[in-house]
Design a protein around this motif. Structure first.
Motif, short mmCIF file in Angstrom:
data_model
loop_
_atom_site.label_atom_id
_atom_site.label_comp_id
_atom_site.label_asym_id
_atom_site.label_seq_id
_atom_site.Cartn_x
_atom_site.Cartn_y
_atom_site.Cartn_z
N GLY A 1 29.50 47.58 40.76
CA GLY A 1 29.68 47.90 39.51
C GLY A 1 29.65 46.18 38.89
O GLY A 1 30.09 45.48 39.46
N ALA A 2 29.54 46.03 37.82
CA ALA A 2 29.21 44.48 37.09
C ALA A 2 31.01 43.89 36.69
O ALA A 2 31.18 43.00 37.03
N GLY A 3 31.77 45.24 36.67
CA GLY A 3 33.27 44.68 36.01
C GLY A 3 33.99 46.08 36.19
O GLY A 3 33.85 47.30 36.66
N VAL A 4 35.69 46.06 35.41
CA VAL A 4 36.31 46.80 35.97
C VAL A 4 35.83 47.91 34.82
O VAL A 4 36.00 47.35 33.73
N SER A 5 35.35 49.18 34.95
CA SER A 5 35.85 49.98 33.99
C SER A 5 36.56 51.54 33.48
O SER A 5 36.88 50.91 34.76
N GLN A 6 37.13 51.69 32.31
CA GLN A 6 37.94 52.56 32.41
C GLN A 6 37.46 53.72 31.50
O GLN A 6 36.88 53.13 30.36
N SER A 7 37.87 54.60 31.86
CA SER A 7 37.73 56.01 30.61
C SER A 7 39.31 57.04 31.11
O SER A 7 39.46 57.51 31.51
N PRO A 8 39.05 57.60 29.64
CA PRO A 8 38.41 57.38 27.80
C PRO A 8 39.04 56.45 27.68
O PRO A 8 39.66 55.20 28.39
N ASP A 24 37.48 52.61 37.70
CA ASP A 24 36.66 52.29 37.99
C ASP A 24 36.99 50.94 38.57
O ASP A 24 36.18 50.63 37.61
N PRO A 25 37.55 50.46 39.65
CA PRO A 25 36.78 49.27 39.77
C PRO A 25 35.79 48.44 40.64
O PRO A 25 34.54 49.43 41.12
N CYS A 92 43.41 48.39 33.75
CA CYS A 92 43.43 48.43 35.27
C CYS A 92 43.20 47.48 36.07
O CYS A 92 42.03 46.68 35.24
N ALA A 93 43.26 46.81 37.15
CA ALA A 93 42.86 45.40 37.49
C ALA A 93 42.46 46.39 39.06
O ALA A 93 42.94 47.41 39.56
N SER A 94 41.08 45.04 39.49
CA SER A 94 41.26 45.01 41.33
C SER A 94 40.99 44.04 41.04
O SER A 94 40.53 42.82 40.52
N SER A 95 41.21 43.53 42.65
CA SER A 95 40.43 42.20 43.16
C SER A 95 40.46 42.89 44.67
O SER A 95 40.39 43.85 45.47
N LEU A 96 39.52 41.70 45.42
CA LEU A 96 38.69 41.64 46.41
C LEU A 96 39.84 42.40 47.90
O LEU A 96 38.74 42.90 48.14
N PHE A 97 40.42 41.59 47.28
CA PHE A 97 41.07 41.41 49.23
C PHE A 97 42.79 42.40 48.70
O PHE A 97 43.39 42.82 47.78
N GLY A 98 43.00 43.03 50.06
CA GLY A 98 44.74 43.43 49.81
C GLY A 98 45.79 42.47 50.14
O GLY A 98 46.73 42.39 50.39
N GLY A 99 46.15 41.75 48.50
CA GLY A 99 47.48 41.66 47.96
C GLY A 99 47.88 40.18 48.37
O GLY A 99 48.90 39.97 48.09
N ARG A 100 46.79 39.74 48.99
CA ARG A 100 46.51 37.67 48.36
C ARG A 100 47.57 37.70 47.05
O ARG A 100 46.88 38.10 46.70
N ALA A 101 48.24 36.98 47.26
CA ALA A 101 49.08 36.24 45.85
C ALA A 101 48.30 35.67 45.06
O ALA A 101 48.21 35.38 43.75
#
Lengths: 116, 117
Positions: A1-8, A24-25, A92-101
């Motif tokens: 999706g275009a961005g991170v979404s949260q519900s409700p 939804d990341p 909620c937040a997401s990032s592409l890879f696994g934990g790069r600072a």
């Protein structure tokens, strides 16, 4: 999706009720974080997932808080027997890879929880 | 444990003027990242700028720049030519490497920036 979404976006619960908050990341993002933001405060880390693995849950305030990400995409934060002090915005937040600072975290709009 | 302190709860700036937001932090680590995030009233946090601790050169992103003083553990944000759209909460954040090997942000309490027309 275009961005991170949260519900409700908003949830009002009576003290003692269980609640479930969904995140939804961004599609394909490996890392997912949950934060709690009390009124007038900065976000506080709750937990971190890398794909479906919960690698860090050191910020969960009590055993009433539980998070899961069973298929490595959508995540749910569950709060059992809610208390008034649980009232906050849950980010909620997401990032592409696994934990790069160096990675940028992309935040959702948050779920505002009010426990009466 | 690492801490991040923002001592200015609120700041105001005239449109087109320059404003500096302060941030200090405490850590025993030598390598880390520092960030400034913007949170408009819609509450979606947006990355403004980041600084790698081992780089001496201050980061710049268009009208936003930082003054990073590693020895003093200070990381201030300068906004030049302020615009009405800059009005928001600004959070300073430290990226910590935890013992579990994952990374988490430690945020300050924020500074509310008002831009006056």
């Amino acid at each position: 999706g275009a961005g991170v979404s949260q519900s409700p976006r908003y949830k009002v619960a009576k003290r003692g009720q269980d609640v479930a908050l969904r995140c939804d990341p961004i599609s394909g993002h490996v890392s997912l974080f949950w934060y709690q933001q009390a009124l007038g405060q900065g976000p506080e880390f709750l937990t971190y997932f890398q794909n479906e693995a919960q690698l860090d849950k050191s910020g969960l305030p009590s055993d009433r808080f539980f998070a899961e990400r069973p298929e490595g995409s959508v995540s749910t934060l569950k709060i059992q027997r809610t208390q008034k002090e649980d009232s906050a915005v849950y980010l909620c937040a997401s990032s592409l890879f696994g934990g790069r600072a160096s990675e940028t975290q992309y935040f959702g709009p948050g779920t505002r929880l009010l426990v009466l | 444990a690492q801490t991040v302190t923002q001592s200015q709860p609120e700041m105001s700036v005239q449109e087109a003027e320059t404003v500096t937001l302060s941030c200090t932090y405490d850590t025993s680590e030598s390598d880390y990242y520092l960030f400034w995030y913007k949170q408009p009233p819609s509450r979606q946090m947006i990355l403004v700028i980041r600084q790698e601790a081992y780089k001496q050169q201050n980061a710049t992103e268009n009208r936003f720049s930082v003054n990073f003083q590693k020895a003093a553990k200070s990381f201030s944000l300068k906004i030049s030519d302020s615009q009405l759209g800059d009005a928001a909460m600004y959070f300073c954040a430290y990226r910590s490497l935890t013992t579990s090997g994952t990374y988490k942000y430690i945020f300050g309490t924020g500074t509310r920036l008002k831009v006056l027309a």
